[in-house]
Design a protein around this motif. Structure first.
Motif, PDB file in Angstrom:
ATOM      1  N   SER A  61     -41.446  39.204 -62.503  1.00  0.00           N
ATOM      2  CA  SER A  61     -41.805  40.468 -61.865  1.00  0.00           C
ATOM      3  C   SER A  61     -43.313  40.640 -61.867  1.00  0.00           C
ATOM      4  N   ARG A  62     -43.829  41.285 -60.836  1.00  0.00           N
ATOM      5  CA  ARG A  62     -45.266  41.578 -60.861  1.00  0.00           C
ATOM      6  C   ARG A  62     -45.573  42.783 -61.752  1.00  0.00           C
ATOM      7  N   CYS A  63     -44.514  43.487 -62.253  1.00  0.00           N
ATOM      8  CA  CYS A  63     -44.720  44.521 -63.283  1.00  0.00           C
ATOM      9  C   CYS A  63     -45.052  43.803 -64.587  1.00  0.00           C
ATOM     10  N   PHE A  64     -45.948  44.355 -65.371  1.00  0.00           N
ATOM     11  CA  PHE A  64     -46.252  43.649 -66.621  1.00  0.00           C
ATOM     12  C   PHE A  64     -45.430  44.134 -67.802  1.00  0.00           C
ATOM     13  N   ASN A  65     -44.476  45.023 -67.568  1.00  0.00           N
ATOM     14  CA  ASN A  65     -43.512  45.393 -68.602  1.00  0.00           C
ATOM     15  C   ASN A  65     -42.114  45.185 -68.059  1.00  0.00           C
ATOM     16  N   GLY A  66     -41.173  44.852 -68.935  1.00  0.00           N
ATOM     17  CA  GLY A  66     -39.785  44.685 -68.497  1.00  0.00           C
ATOM     18  C   GLY A  66     -39.493  43.245 -68.113  1.00  0.00           C
ATOM     19  N   ILE A  67     -38.256  43.016 -67.676  1.00  0.00           N
ATOM     20  CA  ILE A  67     -37.764  41.662 -67.412  1.00  0.00           C
ATOM     21  C   ILE A  67     -37.180  41.615 -66.006  1.00  0.00           C
ATOM     22  N   ALA A  68     -37.486  40.555 -65.267  1.00  0.00           N
ATOM     23  CA  ALA A  68     -36.890  40.400 -63.932  1.00  0.00           C
ATOM     24  C   ALA A  68     -35.418  40.026 -64.092  1.00  0.00           C
ATOM     25  N   GLN A  69     -34.546  40.667 -63.320  1.00  0.00           N
ATOM     26  CA  GLN A  69     -33.111  40.382 -63.442  1.00  0.00           C
ATOM     27  C   GLN A  69     -32.390  40.710 -62.133  1.00  0.00           C
ATOM     28  N   GLY A  70     -31.220  40.102 -61.994  1.00  0.00           N
ATOM     29  CA  GLY A  70     -30.470  40.264 -60.748  1.00  0.00           C
ATOM     30  C   GLY A  70     -29.695  41.568 -60.735  1.00  0.00           C
ATOM     31  N   VAL A  71     -30.330  42.660 -60.419  1.00  0.00           N
ATOM     32  CA  VAL A  71     -29.671  43.967 -60.432  1.00  0.00           C
ATOM     33  C   VAL A  71     -29.282  44.408 -59.025  1.00  0.00           C
ATOM     34  N   TYR A  72     -30.188  44.275 -58.069  1.00  0.00           N
ATOM     35  CA  TYR A  72     -29.950  44.871 -56.750  1.00  0.00           C
ATOM     36  C   TYR A  72     -29.227  43.911 -55.807  1.00  0.00           C
ATOM     37  N   GLY A  73     -28.212  44.475 -55.125  1.00  0.00           N
ATOM     38  CA  GLY A  73     -27.378  43.651 -54.246  1.00  0.00           C
ATOM     39  C   GLY A  73     -27.780  43.761 -52.785  1.00  0.00           C
ATOM     40  N   TYR A  74     -28.828  44.532 -52.469  1.00  0.00           N
ATOM     41  CA  TYR A  74     -29.243  44.635 -51.052  1.00  0.00           C
ATOM     42  C   TYR A  74     -29.981  43.370 -50.616  1.00  0.00           C
ATOM     43  N   GLU A  75     -30.267  43.281 -49.326  1.00  0.00           N
ATOM     44  CA  GLU A  75     -30.930  42.086 -48.791  1.00  0.00           C
ATOM     45  C   GLU A  75     -32.314  41.901 -49.441  1.00  0.00           C
ATOM     46  N   GLY A  76     -32.506  40.780 -50.082  1.00  0.00           N
ATOM     47  CA  GLY A  76     -33.771  40.536 -50.796  1.00  0.00           C
ATOM     48  C   GLY A  76     -33.737  41.017 -52.236  1.00  0.00           C
ATOM     49  N   GLY A  77     -32.640  41.688 -52.634  1.00  0.00           N
ATOM     50  CA  GLY A  77     -32.508  42.165 -54.012  1.00  0.00           C
ATOM     51  C   GLY A  77     -32.244  40.997 -54.969  1.00  0.00           C
ATOM     52  N   GLY A  78     -32.508  41.248 -56.251  1.00  0.00           N
ATOM     53  CA  GLY A  78     -32.415  40.193 -57.261  1.00  0.00           C
ATOM     54  C   GLY A  78     -31.058  39.527 -57.363  1.00  0.00           C
ATOM     55  N   LYS A  79     -29.982  40.295 -57.109  1.00  0.00           N
ATOM     56  CA  LYS A  79     -28.637  39.723 -57.205  1.00  0.00           C
ATOM     57  C   LYS A  79     -28.435  38.662 -56.126  1.00  0.00           C
ATOM     58  N   MET A  80     -28.925  39.008 -54.927  1.00  0.00           N
ATOM     59  CA  MET A  80     -28.814  38.054 -53.817  1.00  0.00           C
ATOM     60  C   MET A  80     -29.657  36.797 -54.100  1.00  0.00           C
ATOM     61  N   LEU A  81     -30.841  37.018 -54.669  1.00  0.00           N
ATOM     62  CA  LEU A  81     -31.716  35.879 -54.978  1.00  0.00           C
ATOM     63  C   LEU A  81     -31.055  34.947 -55.991  1.00  0.00           C
ATOM     64  N   GLU A  82     -30.416  35.548 -56.991  1.00  0.00           N
ATOM     65  CA  GLU A  82     -29.716  34.755 -58.010  1.00  0.00           C
ATOM     66  C   GLU A  82     -28.624  33.912 -57.366  1.00  0.00           C
ATOM     67  N   ASP A  83     -27.861  34.536 -56.454  1.00  0.00           N
ATOM     68  CA  ASP A  83     -26.779  33.816 -55.770  1.00  0.00           C
ATOM     69  C   ASP A  83     -27.328  32.669 -54.922  1.00  0.00           C
ATOM     70  N   MET A  84     -28.536  32.846 -54.410  1.00  0.00           N
ATOM     71  CA  MET A  84     -29.156  31.778 -53.600  1.00  0.00           C
ATOM     72  C   MET A  84     -29.652  30.615 -54.457  1.00  0.00           C
ATOM     73  N   GLY A  85     -29.739  30.828 -55.799  1.00  0.00           N
ATOM     74  CA  GLY A  85     -30.209  29.745 -56.681  1.00  0.00           C
ATOM     75  C   GLY A  85     -31.619  29.957 -57.215  1.00  0.00           C
ATOM     76  N   VAL A  86     -32.170  31.170 -56.998  1.00  0.00           N
ATOM     77  CA  VAL A  86     -33.479  31.469 -57.590  1.00  0.00           C
ATOM     78  C   VAL A  86     -33.285  31.642 -59.098  1.00  0.00           C
ATOM     79  N   ILE A  87     -34.230  31.092 -59.865  1.00  0.00           N
ATOM     80  CA  ILE A  87     -34.122  31.132 -61.334  1.00  0.00           C
ATOM     81  C   ILE A  87     -35.022  32.239 -61.888  1.00  0.00           C
ATOM     82  N   PHE A  88     -34.449  33.086 -62.713  1.00  0.00           N
ATOM     83  CA  PHE A  88     -35.221  34.211 -63.275  1.00  0.00           C
ATOM     84  C   PHE A  88     -35.847  33.807 -64.602  1.00  0.00           C
ATOM     85  N   ALA A  89     -37.160  34.030 -64.725  1.00  0.00           N
ATOM     86  CA  ALA A  89     -37.852  33.715 -65.988  1.00  0.00           C
ATOM     87  C   ALA A  89     -37.968  35.001 -66.790  1.00  0.00           C
TER      88      ALA A  89
END
Ligand SMILES: NC(=O)C[C@H](N)C(=O)O
Length: 322
Positions: free
Chosen positions: A264-292
């Motif tokens: 995430s470009r936020c400097f607090n918190g953790i990037a995670q697959g929460v949002y299911g809308y187009e471009g949301g983290g859940k969709m990215l996870e399903d596409m094979g994007v890896i969350f650090a």
């Protein structure tokens, strides 16, 4: 008995001075080399001037050289700790590189300065004295690579430069400092949770880092394929989302076998697959994007590069970032 510290200089403001025209410039005679007397009251030193570079000139290859210099010197000498003086602009990257590529019990401590050697209130020698104290302390053993500046101890994993000019620029936004350095104490209030070690001897694989912004187009991401990058890190929005316009490019990167890691470009918190809308983290996870988890963009980029260059066997990128 006095401890022995390996002190390596690499340049940065701590080794610079302000010239008559007001520009801060590197010094051909590193002013730190004249400070040994003050330091030898704390520890015996082996002092090496590895580079004399502003830290924007430091590259991962230089970081690897530095790592090799430490390991080679330790093979020939018995020391209790290592101190590295470094420019502050990329100090956190060198610190994190060494965190991932060394596995020593002794402390490796990086320090720098925000004011050059002849400026009023110069902080360099003060920070250096504190760094040598930390490197020669037993409490700092097994704490990973540390950054010591302005009376604080930070872990290489979390520390980041937060101010362009303040002497309290280094902060650990997520978790706070590991501890404090006072006139009489080196006080740790927390310890790093885990340490990782990756064996690398070369850095041939390339990793690009893109900051995501509102209205971003896909063209920049396509350049990672055209320029034959081996991995891509995206600094995404909020909990880990991107504008829909770049989705086809992300898909193409993954189809080309180029791992895409998201922070995430936020400097607090953790990037995670929460949002299911187009471009949301859940969709990215399903596409094979890896969350650090919890890394900044610049550190995730170094980690992916180091992982892709690992000596022994190819990494499983997903497991590598858990
Ligand atoms: N304070 C500093 O050291 C900044 C300088 N530009 C450097 O990183 O070399």
């Amino acid at each position: 008995m006095k401890k022995k510290v390996l002190l390596i200089h690499t340049g940065g403001t701590i080794s610079m001075h302000m010239s008559e025209d007001g520009g801060v410039i590197p010094d051909t005679n590193n002013p730190l080399m004249q400070e040994s007397k003050k330091l030898e009251m704390i520890a015996d030193l082996i002092e090496i001037e590895a580079f004399n570079l502003p830290s924007p000139h430091i590259t991962p290859k230089k970081m690897l050289e530095l790592r090799n210099l430490i390991i080679d010197t330790l093979k020939k000498n018995t020391v209790d700790g290592v101190v590295i003086t470094h420019g502050t602009d990329t100090l956190e990257e060198t610190a994190y590189f060494l965190e991932l590529t060394t596995n020593l019990e002794m402390p490796i401590v990086l320090t720098g300065a925000m004011r050059s050697s002849n400026e009023l209130g110069a902080d360099g020698v003060y920070n250096l004295v504190e760094a040598v104290r930390v490197a020669s302390s037993d409490q700092a053993r097994n704490k990973g690579v540390l950054v010591v500046m302005n009376d604080e101890l930070h872990s290489a994993v979390n520390v980041t430069k937060t101010s362009t000019s303040s002497v309290s620029t280094f902060q650990s936004p997520q978790y706070g400092p590991l501890g404090l350095v006072t006139k009489t104490l080196i006080h740790f209030q927390q310890a790093p949770m885990k340490r990782e070690y990756v064996e690398v001897n070369s850095l041939d694989k390339k990793v690009a880092l893109f900051k995501i912004y509102a209205g971003m187009d896909a063209d920049l991401l396509h350049s990672a394929i055209d320029c034959q990058y081996d991995g891509v890190v995206l600094e995404g929005l909020g909990q880990g989302n991107v504008p829909p316009a770049i989705l086809p490019a992300i898909e193409k990167l993954i189809q080309h076998g180029i791992p895409v890691v998201l922070v995430s470009r936020c400097f607090n918190g953790i990037a995670q697959g929460v949002y299911g809308y187009e471009g949301g983290g859940k969709m990215l996870e399903d596409m094979g994007v890896i969350f650090a988890t919890g890394l900044s963009g610049q550190k995730a980029r170094l980690k992916l590069m180091i992982g892709l260059n690992q000596e022994v066997k190819p990494i499983n990128v997903k497991k590598f970032f858990i």
